[in-house]
Design a protein around this motif. Structure first.
Motif, PDB file in Angstrom:
ATOM      1  N   SER A  85      -7.095  -1.982  14.078  1.00  0.00           N
ATOM      2  CA  SER A  85      -5.971  -1.296  14.699  1.00  0.00           C
ATOM      3  C   SER A  85      -6.327  -0.837  16.115  1.00  0.00           C
ATOM      4  CB  SER A  85      -5.566  -0.111  13.823  1.00  0.00           C
ATOM      5  OG  SER A  85      -4.474   0.561  14.382  1.00  0.00           O
TER       6      SER A  85
ATOM      7  N   HIS B 143       4.148   0.845  -0.806  1.00  0.00           N
ATOM      8  CA  HIS B 143       4.570   0.937   0.587  1.00  0.00           C
ATOM      9  C   HIS B 143       3.410   0.686   1.540  1.00  0.00           C
ATOM     10  CE1 HIS B 143       5.791   3.221   4.309  1.00  0.00           C
ATOM     11  NE2 HIS B 143       6.816   2.430   4.130  1.00  0.00           N
TER      12      HIS B 143
ATOM     13  N   GLY C   9      -2.578   6.363  16.158  1.00  0.00           N
ATOM     14  CA  GLY C   9      -2.115   5.332  15.240  1.00  0.00           C
ATOM     15  C   GLY C   9      -0.598   5.294  15.264  1.00  0.00           C
ATOM     16  N   ALA C  10      -0.024   4.450  14.421  1.00  0.00           N
ATOM     17  CA  ALA C  10       1.425   4.297  14.473  1.00  0.00           C
ATOM     18  C   ALA C  10       2.046   4.236  13.080  1.00  0.00           C
ATOM     19  CB  ALA C  10       1.791   3.060  15.289  1.00  0.00           C
ATOM     20  N   GLY C  11       1.386   4.930  12.126  1.00  0.00           N
ATOM     21  CA  GLY C  11       1.981   4.998  10.807  1.00  0.00           C
ATOM     22  C   GLY C  11       1.520   3.867   9.909  1.00  0.00           C
ATOM     23  N   ALA C  12       0.347   3.988   9.311  1.00  0.00           N
ATOM     24  CA  ALA C  12      -0.162   3.011   8.350  1.00  0.00           C
ATOM     25  C   ALA C  12      -1.377   3.632   7.671  1.00  0.00           C
ATOM     26  CB  ALA C  12      -0.538   1.700   9.030  1.00  0.00           C
TER      27      ALA C  12
ATOM     28  N   GLU D  39      -4.707  10.116   3.301  1.00  0.00           N
ATOM     29  CA  GLU D  39      -4.798  10.245   1.851  1.00  0.00           C
ATOM     30  C   GLU D  39      -3.875  11.383   1.400  1.00  0.00           C
ATOM     31  OE1 GLU D  39      -6.664   8.284  -0.157  1.00  0.00           O
ATOM     32  OE2 GLU D  39      -5.961   9.368  -1.926  1.00  0.00           O
TER      33      GLU D  39
ATOM     34  N   ILE E 232      -3.398   2.425   5.600  1.00  0.00           N
ATOM     35  CA  ILE E 232      -4.570   1.563   5.479  1.00  0.00           C
ATOM     36  C   ILE E 232      -5.500   1.706   6.681  1.00  0.00           C
ATOM     37  CG2 ILE E 232      -3.494  -0.506   6.533  1.00  0.00           C
ATOM     38  CD1 ILE E 232      -5.912  -0.397   3.493  1.00  0.00           C
ATOM     39  N   CYS E 233      -4.980   2.134   7.817  1.00  0.00           N
ATOM     40  CA  CYS E 233      -5.827   2.270   9.011  1.00  0.00           C
ATOM     41  C   CYS E 233      -6.857   3.382   8.871  1.00  0.00           C
ATOM     42  CB  CYS E 233      -4.968   2.470  10.254  1.00  0.00           C
ATOM     43  SG  CYS E 233      -4.017   1.000  10.645  1.00  0.00           S
TER      44      CYS E 233
ATOM     45  N   ARG F 151      -3.792   9.915  13.431  1.00  0.00           N
ATOM     46  CA  ARG F 151      -2.521   9.363  12.948  1.00  0.00           C
ATOM     47  C   ARG F 151      -1.389   9.781  13.881  1.00  0.00           C
ATOM     48  NH1 ARG F 151      -0.688  11.898   7.257  1.00  0.00           N
ATOM     49  NH2 ARG F 151       1.029  10.517   7.795  1.00  0.00           N
TER      50      ARG F 151
ATOM     51  N   ARG G  91      -2.812  -5.685  13.641  1.00  0.00           N
ATOM     52  CA  ARG G  91      -2.419  -5.135  12.356  1.00  0.00           C
ATOM     53  C   ARG G  91      -3.633  -4.525  11.671  1.00  0.00           C
ATOM     54  NH1 ARG G  91       1.835  -8.609   8.818  1.00  0.00           N
ATOM     55  NH2 ARG G  91       3.637  -8.192  10.161  1.00  0.00           N
ATOM     56  N   GLY G  92      -3.415  -3.487  10.865  1.00  0.00           N
ATOM     57  CA  GLY G  92      -4.535  -2.843  10.180  1.00  0.00           C
ATOM     58  C   GLY G  92      -4.939  -3.598   8.935  1.00  0.00           C
ATOM     59  N   HIS G  93      -5.532  -4.759   9.111  1.00  0.00           N
ATOM     60  CA  HIS G  93      -6.018  -5.541   7.969  1.00  0.00           C
ATOM     61  C   HIS G  93      -7.514  -5.337   7.828  1.00  0.00           C
ATOM     62  CE1 HIS G  93      -2.518  -8.679   7.776  1.00  0.00           C
ATOM     63  NE2 HIS G  93      -2.155  -7.477   7.395  1.00  0.00           N
TER      64      HIS G  93
ATOM     65  N   CYS H 117      -1.475  -3.379   2.651  1.00  0.00           N
ATOM     66  CA  CYS H 117      -1.383  -4.107   3.924  1.00  0.00           C
ATOM     67  C   CYS H 117      -0.917  -5.531   3.693  1.00  0.00           C
ATOM     68  CB  CYS H 117      -2.713  -4.072   4.671  1.00  0.00           C
ATOM     69  SG  CYS H 117      -3.904  -5.321   4.138  1.00  0.00           S
TER      70      CYS H 117
END
Ligand SMILES: Cc1cc2nc3c(=O)[nH]c(=O)nc-3n(C[C@H](O)[C@H](O)[C@H](O)COP(=O)(O)O)c2cc1C
Ligand code: FES
Lengths: 157, 416
Positions: free
Chosen positions: B183, B342, B168-171, B89, B173-174, B127, B188-190, B345
């Motif tokens: 994730s 950006h 994590g790998a940069g998202a 955030e 939403i995760c 992250r 995918r972080g859906h 998701c």
């Protein structure tokens, strides 16, 4: 197809796999380990990950393209990731970014001809107390102005 | 040392080697874990946390004890703890602060939560940009295992716990709890549709507790000193302290730990040194980028969940971003909308299309190329996203835009 994965990476992957009850759960850390080796993820890396974890290559591609830290082409030796979110923008991030563009002669997403630098703008890096800030590969640098930035670039061979 | 001062998470943060187990133990570290494992039942730990009414520090403010209580009990079935260290955030950096200064505090919190719920495996989802902190956590895990605070038979008891650090790998939403689970499973972080809630079907389809770093860091203090002492700080319904991340146009950006319910104005002017360079305050985002902004005459508000909702905003992650009077709101709007565009998701159409569209309009306003009706369209788009997505990310993208348009419409209309 020969994948050319060094033994030390294979050992790391074995260690990673031991942390999860399902092999496919190791996908993100395995991809990170592969990317660390080559600087980006090649087609063959993706296939090797798919084979090793027992998942279809399309699933691997799906994940590689979703996460912003994965790259499918090489970056520069020093990958400059400039935060342009609000707290950094309030402290001059946009000016720093355009300074870098001019100085390096590249736009975001590009790599300098000598392979030394690549540039991107990124979202909040969680270092807003040190705004404006950027990451060079895994390292954070904060409280930057043009002069501090120029000095930093000098040091990065 | 005053006993209650021990309830301040940052009390010892001035010490040089607090991140080493030895120093942590010398300051009373792992005493709560020893007390719980040796003298309390898991239920007693759960009840103490419930009594403390510890509200989650990750954004939603849900009471931790109640959440733990949702996990089915009385079976041997596998269950998991996921520590949310994704901290995406914008404006938030408190979890980084906590983990870099005191990784063992988080591990001790994880031990207590796991003991209460009957968990034997925990993952810290951190992250990817926090690589150096991930390494620090891994060192702490090794230290803890070497001295018997992790692994089998912790403190000589029958209870065991393994902790793994997962990057994590940069998202963004995760950070949303169900996207985090996806994730962690290598996808995918859906975000998932809820219900089922993670407490019944979570990681690898097992019951799962997901808590923010700061939430878990409060548990050792609550167990050592009791719920009552915890509730004496802060507000009766929302006790303890919070770590506020203050940044933007302030003289002294940083993390400030204050009792919940402290005044926002005091936080900005007395702790963070007020607005930088003698400028005036124009607006404040009080709870991370998703929180609707407040104007100068709205900052006499208490920093707790309920008070901020009353003020039309939210406490979220406790990240305060101060905007000064020389900053054009088109700049802030551009950055906010670009972020959500950006980070969407892509699963829900209103969010995927709406955020991209808002970002295009905001970029136009910023470049001085406003077209007639742009501001109205922004308002319409944000209203169309709100409440129409699977996860709260849609609201997170819409609410700050709606507030900005409502409070600074004149300025936006003048931009050209
Ligand atoms: C889009 C989105 C992003 C989020 N990011 C984070 C985050 O980075 N860290 C976090 O702890 N919670 C985040 N949350 C909240 C989590 O979904 C969840 O409520 C929280 O981790 C629960 O822990 P707590 O009860 O201890 O606060 C996010 C929520 C949403 C909707
Ligand atoms: S806004 Fe740049 S680090 Fe947070």
């Amino acid at each position: 197809m020969s994948h050319n994965i060094p033994d030390r990476v294979k050992r790391r992957v074995e260690d990673i796999l031991s942390r999860y009850p399902r092999r496919e759960a190791a996908l993100l850390p395995v991809l990170s380990a592969l990317q660390e080796e080559r600087g980006f993820l090649s087609h063959s890396d993706e296939e090797w990950a798919a084979d090793t974890l027992g998942i279809p290559p399309a699933k691997v591609r799906e994940v590689v393209t979703f996460y912003s830290l994965f790259r499918r082409k090489p970056a520069g030796r020093h990958h400059l990731q400039v935060c342009t979110n609000v707290s950094c923008a309030l402290n001059g991030a946009d000016g720093l970014l355009s300074h870098l563009r001019k100085k390096l002669g590249i736009a975001e997403g590009e790599t300098s001809a000598d392979g030394r630098f690549s540039l991107s703008s990124v979202e909040c890096l969680g270092h807003c107390d040190e705004a404006p800030c950027l990451m060079v590969n895994d390292e954070h640098y904060g409280r930057l102005d043009r002069r501090a930035l120029d000095e930093l670039l000098e040091k990065l061979e | 040392m005053n006993r209650e001062d021990e309830l301040f998470l940052t009390r010892d943060f001035g010490l040089d080697h607090l991140h080493r187990l030895e120093t942590y133990v010398s300051r009373g570290g792992y005493r709560a874990a020893a007390k719980a494992l040796k003298t309390m039942t898991p239920d007693a730990v759960l009840e103490e946390v419930k009594a403390a009414n510890l509200r989650g520090r990750g954004g939603a403010g849900f009471p931790a004890g109640i959440k733990w209580g949702f996990v089915p009990r009385g079976t041997d079935a596998l269950r998991y703890l996921c520590v949310n260290a994704d901290e995406g955030e914008p404006g938030t950096f408190k979890d980084r602060f906590l983990m870099s200064h005191n990784p063992h505090l988080l591990l001790e919190g994880a031990i207590l939560a796991s003991y209460a719920v009957g968990i034997r495996t925990a993952y810290v989802y951190i992250r990817g940009e926090y690589e150096s902190i991930a390494r620090r956590l891994e060192t702490a895990v090794s230290e803890a295992r070497a001295s018997g605070w992790l692994g089998d038979h912790i403190a000589g008891t029958g209870f065991g716990l393994e902790v793994f650090v997962h990057r994590g790998a940069g998202a963004y939403i995760c950070g949303e709890e169900t996207a985090l689970l996806e994730s962690l499973e290598g996808k995918r972080g859906h975000p998932r549709l809820k219900p089922p809630f993670p407490a019944s079907i979570g990681l690898f389809r097992c019951p799962t507790v997901i808590n923010n770093v700061e939430t878990l860091c409060h548990i050792p203090g609550i167990i050592r000193h009791g719920a009552e002492a915890f509730l004496k700080r802060g507000l009766p319904r929302d006790g303890g302290t919070r770590i506020f991340s203050v940044s933007g146009a302030v003289a002294r950006p940083g993390c400030y730990e204050l009792p919940t319910g402290s005044s926002l104005r005091e936080l900005i002017y007395e702790r963070a040194g007020g607005v930088r360079d003698g400028r005036k305050l124009k607006a404040v985002i009080p709870g991370g980028l998703s929180a609707p902004m407040l104007t100068e005459n709205e900052i006499d508000v208490r920093m707790d969940g309920d008070s901020l909702v009353e003020a039309g905003s939210m406490l979220g992650s406790g990240a305060v971003i101060v905007i000064d009077d020389e900053t054009p709101m088109t700049l802030v709007l551009e950055k906010i909308t670009k972020f959500y565009a950006h980070e969407s998701c892509g699963q829900c159409t209103p969010c995927r299309v709406g955020t991209a569209w808002m970002a295009r309009i905001a970029a136009r306003l910023r470049a001085g190329r406003r077209r007639n009706g742009d501001v109205d369209t922004l308002h319409r788009l944000a209203s169309g996203i709100k409440g129409r997505t699977l996860c709260p990310m849609g609201d997170a993208a819409a609410l700050p835009v709606l507030a900005l348009v409502a409070k600074f419409r004149d300025e936006l209309e003048r931009s050209s």
